[in-house]
Design an enzyme around this catalytic site. Structure first.
Site, PDB file in Angstrom:
ATOM      1  N   ARG A 186      -2.092  -5.934  -8.195  1.00 22.51           N
ATOM      2  CA  ARG A 186      -1.134  -6.974  -8.330  1.00 22.51           C
ATOM      3  C   ARG A 186      -1.101  -7.957  -9.333  1.00 22.51           C
ATOM      4  O   ARG A 186      -0.008  -8.168 -10.051  1.00 22.51           O
ATOM      5  CB  ARG A 186      -1.106  -7.699  -6.807  1.00 22.51           C
ATOM      6  CG  ARG A 186      -0.959  -6.730  -5.829  1.00 22.51           C
ATOM      7  CD  ARG A 186      -1.278  -7.363  -4.433  1.00 22.51           C
ATOM      8  NE  ARG A 186      -2.999  -7.796  -4.489  1.00 22.51           N
ATOM      9  CZ  ARG A 186      -3.519  -7.809  -3.206  1.00 22.51           C
ATOM     10  NH1 ARG A 186      -3.076  -8.201  -2.071  1.00 22.51           N
ATOM     11  NH2 ARG A 186      -4.971  -8.081  -3.426  1.00 22.51           N
ATOM     12  N   SER A 244      -2.711  -7.744   3.232  1.00 24.65           N
ATOM     13  CA  SER A 244      -3.002  -7.640   4.448  1.00 24.65           C
ATOM     14  C   SER A 244      -3.368  -9.096   5.338  1.00 24.65           C
ATOM     15  O   SER A 244      -2.829  -9.385   6.187  1.00 24.65           O
ATOM     16  CB  SER A 244      -4.101  -6.752   4.796  1.00 24.65           C
ATOM     17  OG  SER A 244      -3.804  -5.340   4.372  1.00 24.65           O
ATOM     18  N   LYS A 246     -17.493  -6.823   7.900  1.00 22.50           N
ATOM     19  CA  LYS A 246     -16.193  -7.527   8.062  1.00 22.50           C
ATOM     20  C   LYS A 246     -15.591  -6.839   9.586  1.00 22.50           C
ATOM     21  O   LYS A 246     -15.630  -5.513   9.788  1.00 22.50           O
ATOM     22  CB  LYS A 246     -15.085  -6.858   6.974  1.00 22.50           C
ATOM     23  CG  LYS A 246     -14.905  -7.940   6.003  1.00 22.50           C
ATOM     24  CD  LYS A 246     -13.410  -7.653   5.379  1.00 22.50           C
ATOM     25  CE  LYS A 246     -13.536  -8.002   4.072  1.00 22.50           C
ATOM     26  NZ  LYS A 246     -12.360  -7.309   3.398  1.00 22.50           N
ATOM     27  N   HIS A 298       0.915  -1.153   0.003  1.00 27.00           N
ATOM     28  CA  HIS A 298      -0.242  -0.020   0.123  1.00 27.00           C
ATOM     29  C   HIS A 298       0.938   1.343   0.014  1.00 27.00           C
ATOM     30  O   HIS A 298       0.481   2.132  -0.566  1.00 27.00           O
ATOM     31  CB  HIS A 298      -0.762   0.022   1.508  1.00 27.00           C
ATOM     32  CG  HIS A 298      -1.962  -1.062   1.240  1.00 27.00           C
ATOM     33  ND1 HIS A 298      -1.987  -1.932   2.394  1.00 27.00           N
ATOM     34  CD2 HIS A 298      -2.826  -1.434   0.604  1.00 27.00           C
ATOM     35  CE1 HIS A 298      -3.029  -2.609   2.319  1.00 27.00           C
ATOM     36  NE2 HIS A 298      -3.359  -2.540   1.051  1.00 27.00           N
TER      37      HIS A 298
HETATM   38  O1  PNS Z   1      -8.579  -3.056   0.575  1.00 30.77           O
HETATM   39  P1  PNS Z   1      -9.608  -3.629  -0.090  1.00 30.77           P
HETATM   40  O2  PNS Z   1     -10.823  -4.517   0.943  1.00 30.77           O
HETATM   41  O3  PNS Z   1      -9.803  -4.293  -1.424  1.00 30.77           O
HETATM   42  O4  PNS Z   1     -10.867  -2.217  -0.436  1.00 30.77           O
HETATM   43  C1  PNS Z   1     -12.031  -2.286  -0.934  1.00 30.77           C
HETATM   44  C2  PNS Z   1     -12.884  -1.145  -0.891  1.00 30.77           C
HETATM   45  C3  PNS Z   1     -12.889  -0.665   0.723  1.00 30.77           C
HETATM   46  C4  PNS Z   1     -11.961  -0.121  -1.663  1.00 30.77           C
HETATM   47  C5  PNS Z   1     -14.259  -1.253  -1.559  1.00 30.77           C
HETATM   48  O5  PNS Z   1     -14.818  -2.189  -0.701  1.00 30.77           O
HETATM   49  C6  PNS Z   1     -15.131   0.258  -1.284  1.00 30.77           C
HETATM   50  O6  PNS Z   1     -14.961   0.982  -1.859  1.00 30.77           O
HETATM   51  N1  PNS Z   1     -16.045   0.079  -0.252  1.00 30.77           N
HETATM   52  C7  PNS Z   1     -16.842   1.281   0.025  1.00 30.77           C
HETATM   53  C8  PNS Z   1     -18.310   0.975  -0.341  1.00 30.77           C
HETATM   54  C9  PNS Z   1     -18.746   1.199  -1.854  1.00 30.77           C
HETATM   55  O7  PNS Z   1     -18.547   2.243  -2.370  1.00 30.77           O
HETATM   56  N2  PNS Z   1     -19.244   0.007  -2.441  1.00 30.77           N
HETATM   57  C10 PNS Z   1     -19.449   0.145  -3.988  1.00 30.77           C
HETATM   58  C11 PNS Z   1     -18.301   0.378  -4.609  1.00 30.77           C
HETATM   59  S1  PNS Z   1     -18.238  -1.124  -5.801  1.00 30.77           S
END
Ligand code: PNS
Length: 162
Positions: free
Chosen positions: A92, A130, A43, A19
């Site tokens: 990745r 993570s 989560k 990150h």
């Molecule tokens: O680090 P991660 O878990 O891959 O991040 C995922 C994240 C937090 C970026 C994604 O789940 C997110 O944007 N969540 C916020 C809710 C949202 O906007 N959902 C609709 C977008 S598809």
């Protein structure tokens, strides 16, 4: 001048050197980078969103144009509030692509003003996540080459308490 703000969203439970690589490359390209911990009701993490924010703040100390935040809601709405030019995500492997592509298209639909930009991961972090870090540390393995030195003890201590 038209300042360009970008957002690096994620769970960051906890933040890794993968990150940090993406965040520092974004900070070199744009005027302001907001790293935002997105709350996820489904989560339960190792660290609370506020704790993750503090760990990120420790880890990005030294990058003057990087801010850290926590948000409970849609990323598309957050990007609108912050008048962000783009959402930055690290890719990745191909296995990341389908999910990331779906999120990028959904965010574009919800907020047509914001682009999603994908940064190719640096090769040394291709395998890093993570969850891997948590698994290795919980089994007593050495995570010092995976996470910023400034937060290594916080992670090891927390996993030792479980
Ligand atoms: O680090 P991660 O878990 O891959 O991040 C995922 C994240 C937090 C970026 C994604 O789940 C997110 O944007 N969540 C916020 C809710 C949202 O906007 N959902 C609709 C977008 S598809």
């Amino acid at each position: 001048m038209n300042e360009k703000t970008v957002i690096c969203p994620g769970s960051f439970d906890p933040i890794t050197l993968g990150h940090i690589d993406i965040i520092s490359r974004a900070s070199a390209m744009f005027d302001k980078v907001i790293v935002v911990v997105m709350k996820n009701k489904d989560k339960n993490g190792l660290f609370s969103p506020e704790e993750r924010k503090s760990l990120i703040q420790k880890a990005v100390n030294g990058l003057p144009n990087v801010e850290v935040d926590v948000y409970d809601g849609l990323l598309a709405d957050y990007a609108r509030q912050k008048e962000a030019t783009a959402i930055i995500k690290g890719l990745r492997a191909m296995s990341d692509f389908e999910y990331e592509f779906q999120m990028a298209l959904t965010n574009k639909k919800l907020n047509p003003e914001v682009e999603t930009l994908f940064f190719t991961t640096s090769t040394e972090y291709m395998y890093l996540s993570s969850s891997m870090v948590k698994q290795i540390a919980s089994m007593g393995g050495d995570i010092s080459s995976f996470v910023p030195e400034s937060i290594l003890d916080d992670i090891v201590k927390r996993l030792g308490k479980q």
